[in-house]
Design a protein around this motif. Structure first.
Motif, short mmCIF file in Angstrom:
data_model
loop_
_atom_site.label_atom_id
_atom_site.label_comp_id
_atom_site.label_asym_id
_atom_site.label_seq_id
_atom_site.Cartn_x
_atom_site.Cartn_y
_atom_site.Cartn_z
N PHE A 87 -7.87 7.13 -5.31
CA PHE A 87 -7.71 6.17 -4.22
C PHE A 87 -8.34 4.84 -4.64
CE2 PHE A 87 -7.63 10.30 -2.22
CZ PHE A 87 -6.68 10.17 -1.23
N ILE B 297 -0.24 10.48 3.85
CA ILE B 297 -0.13 10.69 2.40
C ILE B 297 0.28 12.14 2.19
CG2 ILE B 297 -1.46 10.81 0.24
CD1 ILE B 297 -3.26 8.57 1.60
N ALA C 116 -6.32 8.35 9.09
CA ALA C 116 -5.06 8.63 8.41
C ALA C 116 -5.06 10.11 8.07
CB ALA C 116 -4.96 7.79 7.14
N ILE D 15 -9.22 1.33 -2.83
CA ILE D 15 -9.28 0.91 -1.43
C ILE D 15 -10.04 -0.39 -1.26
CG2 ILE D 15 -11.20 2.53 -1.04
CD1 ILE D 15 -9.89 2.79 1.87
N PRO E 125 0.83 -1.20 0.00
CA PRO E 125 0.00 0.00 0.00
C PRO E 125 0.87 1.25 0.00
CG PRO E 125 -0.71 -1.55 1.70
CD PRO E 125 0.60 -2.04 1.17
N VAL F 161 -3.28 6.12 -5.06
CA VAL F 161 -3.01 5.60 -3.72
C VAL F 161 -3.68 4.23 -3.59
CG1 VAL F 161 -3.34 5.91 -1.24
CG2 VAL F 161 -2.80 7.88 -2.67
N ASN F 162 -2.87 3.23 -3.34
CA ASN F 162 -3.41 1.90 -3.04
C ASN F 162 -3.53 1.82 -1.53
OD1 ASN F 162 -3.44 0.91 -5.76
ND2 ASN F 162 -1.22 0.94 -5.63
N MET F 163 -4.76 1.76 -1.06
CA MET F 163 -4.99 1.89 0.37
C MET F 163 -5.73 0.68 0.94
SD MET F 163 -6.47 5.10 2.38
CE MET F 163 -5.01 5.70 3.19
N PHE G 94 -5.44 2.69 8.61
CA PHE G 94 -5.34 2.76 7.16
C PHE G 94 -3.86 2.62 6.80
CE2 PHE G 94 -9.26 5.23 7.88
CZ PHE G 94 -10.10 4.60 6.98
N ARG G 95 -3.60 1.89 5.73
CA ARG G 95 -2.23 1.80 5.22
C ARG G 95 -2.23 2.28 3.78
NH1 ARG G 95 -1.63 -4.13 7.50
NH2 ARG G 95 -1.47 -3.63 9.71
N PRO G 96 -1.49 3.33 3.45
CA PRO G 96 -0.63 4.11 4.34
C PRO G 96 -1.45 5.01 5.28
CG PRO G 96 -0.75 5.15 2.20
CD PRO G 96 -1.51 3.86 2.08
N SER G 97 -0.79 5.42 6.39
CA SER G 97 -1.50 6.27 7.35
C SER G 97 -1.16 7.74 7.13
CB SER G 97 -1.12 5.87 8.77
OG SER G 97 0.26 6.07 8.96
#
Ligand code: CUA
Length: 165
Positions: free
Chosen positions: A92, A82, A149, A94, A56, A68-70, A77-80
């Motif tokens: 995004f 951005i 996040a 997700i 992620p 963003v691959n979340m 949340f990953r990433p926490s």
């Protein structure tokens, strides 16, 4: 055909109510640009290591476009964090690896119910610098209240200065 007086009132009342709902829908769609999240299909939540969610994070596509691959997990949340510059457009993607979570970006037009096994996407443009919270707004267990996040949108000229260093 005879329609009873009170039945007529009810017909008017129901018609007016539906009219108000329809007007609210149109105001949301036209004035506020509200759009439902895009359904990107199904995924096996037990095999995320074989998908875009294996790592992620943020991908810079150039020209102010980011992806963003979340991943939403209990309870983060990953990433926490951005970081993008002002004026960026971020798509995004997700999904959840466990239970149903929510995904809402404050002050922006993004509101998704995140389901394990489903991938949703939403495109958001960040025109103003600042910190924006991503919040989980679906109750997902003990740590729900702490599940968030941050998106930090830096001023465009600050970003340029950093690149020049
Ligand atoms: Cu995740 Cu509430």
């Amino acid at each position: 055909m005879h329609i009873d007086k009170y039945e007529k009132y009810w017909i008017y009342a129901v018609s007016a109510t539906l009219g108000v709902f329809f007007a609210a829908l149109m105001v949301g769609a036209v004035v506020f640009g509200v759009r439902p999240a895009v359904d990107e299909g199904f995924i096996n939540p037990n095999r995320l290591q074989e998908t875009r969610f294996a790592n992620p994070g943020v991908v810079d596509l150039g020209n102010g476009e980011y992806e963003v691959n979340m991943l939403a997990v209990m309870w983060a949340f990953r990433p926490s964090q951005i970081d993008v510059p002002e004026g960026s457009t971020v798509t995004f993607y997700i999904t959840s690896s466990d239970v149903t979570h929510g995904f809402l970006i404050e002050h922006h037009n993004a509101n998704i119910e995140v389901l394990p096994g489903h991938v949703a996407s939403v495109r958001v443009t960040f025109d103003e610098a600042g910190d924006y919270k991503i919040l989980c707004h679906e109750y997902c267990g003990r740590g729900h209240a702490g599940m968030h996040a941050t998106i930090t949108v830096s001023e465009a000229d600050v970003q340029t200065a950093q690149v020049e260093e």
